[in-house]
Design a protein around this motif. Structure first.
Motif, PDB file in Angstrom:
ATOM      1  N   LEU A 100      -7.391  14.490  -1.289  1.00  0.00           N
ATOM      2  CA  LEU A 100      -8.249  13.332  -1.018  1.00  0.00           C
ATOM      3  C   LEU A 100      -9.694  13.764  -0.824  1.00  0.00           C
ATOM      4  CD1 LEU A 100      -8.838  10.374  -0.312  1.00  0.00           C
ATOM      5  CD2 LEU A 100      -8.118  10.902   2.032  1.00  0.00           C
ATOM      6  N   ARG A 124       3.775   1.613  -1.247  1.00  0.00           N
ATOM      7  CA  ARG A 124       4.445   1.774  -2.535  1.00  0.00           C
ATOM      8  C   ARG A 124       3.502   2.255  -3.630  1.00  0.00           C
ATOM      9  NH1 ARG A 124       7.168  -3.127  -1.024  1.00  0.00           N
ATOM     10  NH2 ARG A 124       5.617  -4.292  -2.191  1.00  0.00           N
ATOM     11  N   THR A 125       2.207   2.207  -3.379  1.00  0.00           N
ATOM     12  CA  THR A 125       1.209   2.607  -4.363  1.00  0.00           C
ATOM     13  C   THR A 125       1.300   4.104  -4.627  1.00  0.00           C
ATOM     14  OG1 THR A 125      -0.280   0.888  -3.570  1.00  0.00           O
ATOM     15  CG2 THR A 125      -1.269   2.621  -4.875  1.00  0.00           C
ATOM     16  N   ARG A 126       1.166   4.482  -5.874  1.00  0.00           N
ATOM     17  CA  ARG A 126       1.131   5.895  -6.222  1.00  0.00           C
ATOM     18  C   ARG A 126      -0.315   6.354  -6.190  1.00  0.00           C
ATOM     19  NH1 ARG A 126       5.689   7.212 -10.588  1.00  0.00           N
ATOM     20  NH2 ARG A 126       7.284   5.899  -9.686  1.00  0.00           N
ATOM     21  N   PHE A 127      -0.575   7.307  -5.339  1.00  0.00           N
ATOM     22  CA  PHE A 127      -1.933   7.813  -5.196  1.00  0.00           C
ATOM     23  C   PHE A 127      -2.169   8.962  -6.170  1.00  0.00           C
ATOM     24  CE2 PHE A 127      -1.011   5.982  -0.995  1.00  0.00           C
ATOM     25  CZ  PHE A 127      -2.069   5.104  -0.909  1.00  0.00           C
ATOM     26  N   SER A 128      -3.413   9.184  -6.513  1.00  0.00           N
ATOM     27  CA  SER A 128      -3.761  10.279  -7.414  1.00  0.00           C
ATOM     28  C   SER A 128      -3.982  11.582  -6.654  1.00  0.00           C
ATOM     29  CB  SER A 128      -5.006   9.916  -8.217  1.00  0.00           C
ATOM     30  OG  SER A 128      -6.093   9.680  -7.341  1.00  0.00           O
ATOM     31  N   PHE A 129      -3.663  11.595  -5.376  1.00  0.00           N
ATOM     32  CA  PHE A 129      -3.740  12.815  -4.569  1.00  0.00           C
ATOM     33  C   PHE A 129      -2.474  12.905  -3.740  1.00  0.00           C
ATOM     34  CE2 PHE A 129      -5.801   9.359  -2.362  1.00  0.00           C
ATOM     35  CZ  PHE A 129      -5.209   9.391  -1.107  1.00  0.00           C
ATOM     36  N   HIS A 130      -2.120  14.116  -3.359  1.00  0.00           N
ATOM     37  CA  HIS A 130      -0.866  14.321  -2.645  1.00  0.00           C
ATOM     38  C   HIS A 130      -1.048  14.974  -1.282  1.00  0.00           C
ATOM     39  CE1 HIS A 130       1.166  13.081  -6.262  1.00  0.00           C
ATOM     40  NE2 HIS A 130       0.437  13.932  -6.947  1.00  0.00           N
ATOM     41  N   SER A 131      -2.295  15.208  -0.900  1.00  0.00           N
ATOM     42  CA  SER A 131      -2.555  15.843   0.388  1.00  0.00           C
ATOM     43  C   SER A 131      -3.948  15.457   0.859  1.00  0.00           C
ATOM     44  CB  SER A 131      -2.478  17.370   0.259  1.00  0.00           C
ATOM     45  OG  SER A 131      -3.520  17.834  -0.580  1.00  0.00           O
ATOM     46  N   ILE A 137       0.841  -1.200   0.000  1.00  0.00           N
ATOM     47  CA  ILE A 137       0.000   0.000   0.000  1.00  0.00           C
ATOM     48  C   ILE A 137       0.870   1.241   0.000  1.00  0.00           C
ATOM     49  CG2 ILE A 137      -1.691   1.305   1.345  1.00  0.00           C
ATOM     50  CD1 ILE A 137      -2.754  -1.436   2.303  1.00  0.00           C
ATOM     51  N   LYS A 149     -11.320  14.727  -4.086  1.00  0.00           N
ATOM     52  CA  LYS A 149     -11.719  13.548  -4.867  1.00  0.00           C
ATOM     53  C   LYS A 149     -12.988  12.913  -4.285  1.00  0.00           C
ATOM     54  CE  LYS A 149      -7.724  12.038  -7.314  1.00  0.00           C
ATOM     55  NZ  LYS A 149      -8.382  12.160  -8.604  1.00  0.00           N
TER      56      LYS A 149
END
Length: 71
Positions: free
Chosen positions: A24, A13-20, A11, A27
């Motif tokens: 989140l 290592r997963t690249r999220f589509s949000f950075h803060s 989890i 979204k």
């Protein structure tokens, strides 16, 4: 135990589509946009004035067709 040996390592290592947290919440707010609930009343023989809730089917179809997952 370091992050690599952690059960959460995949989890992390997963690249999220949000950075803060703001990203989140933004979204999540966009996901919450859905057709508005409408309500009405119907009379049954044994239950007069029974309330029911529904969505306008055309609004539901528009909502579904605008989702990225259906692109």
């Amino acid at each position: 135990m370091d992050a690599a040996g952690s059960p959460l390592a995949p989890i992390l290592r997963t690249r999220f589509s949000f950075h803060s947290a703001y990203g989140l919440y933004e979204k999540l707010d966009n996901m919450m946009m859905h057709p508005e609930w409408k309500n009405g009343f119907v009379d049954f023989r044994l239950a007069k004035g029974t309330e029911f809730w529904y969505w306008d089917i055309l609004q539901v179809l528009k909502y579904l067709l605008c989702r990225k997952s259906f692109a």
